[in-house]
Write an enzyme that holds these catalytic residues in place. Structure first.
Site, short mmCIF file in Angstrom:
data_model
loop_
_atom_site.label_atom_id
_atom_site.label_comp_id
_atom_site.label_asym_id
_atom_site.label_seq_id
_atom_site.Cartn_x
_atom_site.Cartn_y
_atom_site.Cartn_z
N GLY A 53 -3.94 7.52 -7.73
CA GLY A 53 -3.95 7.03 -9.10
C GLY A 53 -2.56 6.55 -9.47
O GLY A 53 -1.98 6.98 -10.47
N HIS A 54 -2.00 5.69 -8.62
CA HIS A 54 -0.68 5.12 -8.86
C HIS A 54 -0.45 3.97 -7.88
O HIS A 54 -1.21 3.77 -6.93
CB HIS A 54 0.42 6.18 -8.70
CG HIS A 54 0.37 6.95 -7.43
ND1 HIS A 54 0.60 6.37 -6.20
CD2 HIS A 54 0.07 8.25 -7.17
CE1 HIS A 54 0.48 7.28 -5.26
NE2 HIS A 54 0.14 8.43 -5.82
N ALA A 55 0.64 3.25 -8.11
CA ALA A 55 1.12 2.23 -7.17
C ALA A 55 2.59 2.52 -6.91
O ALA A 55 3.22 3.28 -7.64
CB ALA A 55 0.94 0.84 -7.77
N TYR A 56 3.10 1.90 -5.86
CA TYR A 56 4.54 2.01 -5.58
C TYR A 56 5.17 0.63 -5.74
O TYR A 56 4.59 -0.37 -5.33
CB TYR A 56 4.78 2.48 -4.14
CG TYR A 56 4.18 3.80 -3.78
CD1 TYR A 56 4.72 4.99 -4.30
CD2 TYR A 56 3.10 3.88 -2.92
CE1 TYR A 56 4.17 6.22 -3.95
CE2 TYR A 56 2.55 5.11 -2.57
CZ TYR A 56 3.10 6.27 -3.09
OH TYR A 56 2.55 7.48 -2.74
N ARG A 100 -3.64 2.72 -5.78
CA ARG A 100 -4.50 3.42 -4.83
C ARG A 100 -4.96 4.78 -5.32
O ARG A 100 -4.23 5.52 -5.96
CB ARG A 100 -3.83 3.52 -3.47
CG ARG A 100 -2.79 4.60 -3.35
CD ARG A 100 -2.85 5.19 -1.95
NE ARG A 100 -1.72 6.05 -1.67
CZ ARG A 100 -1.68 7.31 -2.05
NH1 ARG A 100 -2.65 7.83 -2.76
NH2 ARG A 100 -0.63 8.05 -1.74
#
Ligand code: TYD
Length: 137
Positions: A53-56, A100
């Site tokens: 539950g995040h992106a980089y 993702r």
């Protein structure tokens, strides 16, 4: 089998089949298009739990289901793709700036993640609206 989707790609790893047990490996720049700076693993995930539950902003990852199975959802801001990982001789390459999520972890599943950067909380985008503002147009 190298299966390239919109957001991620499945990369096959060498499999040394042996009656004593199989062996697979991943090496910097050979199987992976980046240099491994960090590795971590996710395990003991309770049924029904969602991770990620995040992106980089910069980090690229390679995710392998070393044991059991789970799904990885990749969102580039336009489309969402679901990858079901359940073998230890391939993995999913997740480029930077992809949202993702991981779900459907089977009992005793083990996810190994190889990362292109060292851990940095400031590399995370944890707010979906902020991700959309920065995502590929
Ligand atoms: P996070 O990446 O949010 O987990 P997931 O994407 O699997 O849901 O990380 C959870 C916590 O662990 C967060 O507080 C940061 C910490 N962490 C580290 O300290 N080092 C690391 O290499 C990683 C991946 C996480």
């Amino acid at each position: 089998m190298n299966l390239i989707g919109e957001s991620g790609s499945i990369i096959s790893l060498p499999k040394i089949a042996d009656p004593r047990g199989n062996l697979s490996f991943a090496e910097n720049q050979t199987q992976l298009p980046f240099e491994i700076k960090r590795t971590y693993w996710i395990y003991d995930v309770p049924g029904g739990t969602e991770r990620g539950g995040h992106a980089y902003r910069e980090n690229t990852e390679f995710i392998i289901a070393l044991s059991g199975s789970f799904d990885v959802l990749l969102d580039d801001g336009h489309n969402i793709e679901r990858y079901s990982l359940n073998r230890s001789y391939y993995g999913l390459l997740v480029p930077k700036m992809i949202w993702r999520t991981m779900e459907n972890f089977s009992t005793n599943s083990l996810a190994l993640i190889l990362s292109s950067t060292e851990y940095s909380e400031s590399d995370y985008i944890r707010d979906y609206q902020e991700f959309l503002k920065n995502a590929r147009k």
